[in-house]
Design an enzyme around this catalytic site. Structure first.
Site, mmCIF file in Angstrom:
data_model
loop_
_atom_site.group_PDB
_atom_site.id
_atom_site.type_symbol
_atom_site.label_atom_id
_atom_site.label_comp_id
_atom_site.label_asym_id
_atom_site.label_seq_id
_atom_site.Cartn_x
_atom_site.Cartn_y
_atom_site.Cartn_z
ATOM 1 N N ASP A 194 -41.001 16.062 -25.441
ATOM 2 C CA ASP A 194 -41.478 17.412 -25.746
ATOM 3 C C ASP A 194 -42.807 17.699 -25.063
ATOM 4 O O ASP A 194 -43.034 18.788 -24.530
ATOM 5 C CB ASP A 194 -41.650 17.571 -27.262
ATOM 6 C CG ASP A 194 -40.356 17.926 -27.969
ATOM 7 O OD1 ASP A 194 -39.518 18.622 -27.364
ATOM 8 O OD2 ASP A 194 -40.179 17.513 -29.123
ATOM 9 N N GLN A 195 -43.709 16.735 -25.089
ATOM 10 C CA GLN A 195 -45.037 16.977 -24.538
ATOM 11 C C GLN A 195 -45.011 17.048 -23.014
ATOM 12 O O GLN A 195 -45.726 17.847 -22.409
ATOM 13 C CB GLN A 195 -45.995 15.900 -25.029
ATOM 14 C CG GLN A 195 -46.234 16.020 -26.540
ATOM 15 C CD GLN A 195 -47.020 14.873 -27.122
ATOM 16 O OE1 GLN A 195 -48.038 14.475 -26.572
ATOM 17 N NE2 GLN A 195 -46.549 14.332 -28.224
#
Length: 401
Positions: free
Chosen positions: A172-173
């Site tokens: 996600d990051q």
């Protein structure tokens, strides 16, 4: 101009982690991020938490982590009145960000073509798990699933135990960073062409790109390169790369190091026969066991002092609470805080990028659901009576500070 992105307006439909982290990074640099949430419940992360605990008794640490420097408006996106208002806002907006499953927003009239019709300069950034077409388009795209599919989980952990995911939402990051990378590139391109564009970011592609070193090795070194995971926790590295125990229960990570230097520092000349690149790889588990037996003779700080004194690449392994108190972290000012109307003082990680002329800063706490709805609509010229009617109909909700 006091901040790099001052004057840039972002309509942020995103939720959970990927999109909100991206827009928070842009907000830290001065963009006006208008977070468009679901009327009532808001962002899904508001109802999810770690450790079954809530900051200040009611606020999600997950949400607080990724939503500072934003204003929130909570709307019913299925309402035609709301649609007209958002399209009016889009006429002067610069960027739209969303990370719903492919097609969800478009079916509600908030796809790229809908926004481009009212503003050809709009930049529309769409995040997904696997892209907007292909055999996995309808699958849920969640961080751990992507880590596993891309190969990261199979690369992680000791060889005598099951694979383990990373202890943070890396997919996600990374996806968030790719969103920022795409948006900033598109803003720069628009300065030269006057035209906006659509950006597509997906978690799987991002994870693959960040595993490029591993892919290049596996795809180019022949079939026999692929070996089971080892005791050192990395399938491709030779000893002494790994995590080692100290006498007091602490742990120290050792990366690249001349093996001779290491065994001399540890006062372990009996390890000399292993000092050969092929041996250090082929017998890496055996070497790890023997080096680990030597590191357990020293306390953590003594071990670090010895290793650092010999310029061996090493560091103490710390949990998050101790890492926050690390003298280098404190020196860099990387732990900051903001005041939240319900959670009180919230300690957070500060912006990681420093700029000499247009520094990033934390100017707003993570908002309550729809907290700024009335002021946002008033700014865009929506009459007070119409705002009241939206609230009365349940098409807009406002949580009071």
């Amino acid at each position: 101009m006091t901040k790099a992105l001052e004057g840039v307006t972002i309509l942020d439909f995103s939720h959970l982690l990927q999109g909100p982290f991206a827009t928070q990074l842009l907000g830290d640099m001065g963009a006006d991020v208008i977070k468009i949430e679901r009327a009532g419940a808001g962002d899904m992360f508001r109802g999810m938490t770690f450790f079954a605990k809530w900051v200040g008794g009611s606020q999600s640490p997950n949400f607080l982590a990724w939503n500072r420097n934003k204003r929130s408006i909570a709307l019913n996106l299925k309402s035609r009145k709301v649609h007209a208002i958002i399209m009016a806002m889009a006429r002067t907006a610069d960027v739209v960000v969303q990370n719903f499953r492919p097609g969800v927003l478009a079916r509600l009239g908030y796809g790229y073509e809908d926004f481009r019709a009212v503003n050809p300069r709009i930049i529309y950034c769409s995040g997904s798990g696997y892209g907007e077409d292909g055999p996995y388009v309808d699958r849920p795209g969640q961080d751990m699933l992507i880590q596993g599919l891309a190969g990261l989980i199979a690369n992680t952990g000791r060889g005598d135990q099951p694979p383990v995911p990373a202890g943070a939402g890396l997919a996600d990051q990374i996806g968030a960073m790719n969103m920022v990378y795409g948006i900033l590139s598109a803003l720069y391109a628009r300065e030269r062409t006057g035209r906006g564009q659509k950006i597509e970011v997906n978690l799987l592609a991002g994870m693959l790109a960040h595993l490029n070193q591993e892919y290049v090795a596996v795809l180019n070194l022949g079939e026999d390169f692929v070996r089971p995971r080892s005791g050192i926790g990395h399938p491709g590295m030779q000893a002494p790369f790994g995590i080692y125990e100290a006498a007091d229960g602490g742990h120290v990570s050792i990366a690249m190091s001349p093996f001779r230097t290491l065994y001399e520092v540890l006062e372990a000349p009996h390890l000399a026969p292993y000092d050969d690149l092929a041996t250090l790889f082929d017998k890496r588990d055996e070497v790890w066991e023997k080096v680990n037996a030597e590191t357990r003779r020293f306390g953590t700080q003594d071990l670090l002092a010895r290793l650092l004194g010999a310029d061996i690449w090493c560091a103490e392994v710390k949990d998050i609470r101790r890492a926050a108190e690390d003298p280098q972290v404190i020196h860099m000012g990387m732990i900051a805080s903001y005041e939240h109307p319900k959670a009180g003082t919230v300690r957070v990680v500060a912006p990681a990028v420093r700029m000499s002329e247009t520094p990033a800063s934390i100017d707003r706490p993570a908002p309550l659901v729809g907290q700024h709805g009335r002021e946002i609509l008033a700014h865009y010229g929506v009459p007070a009576a119409e705002i009241e009617a939206l609230e009365a109909a349940g098409d807009m909700t406002v949580e009071e500070a």
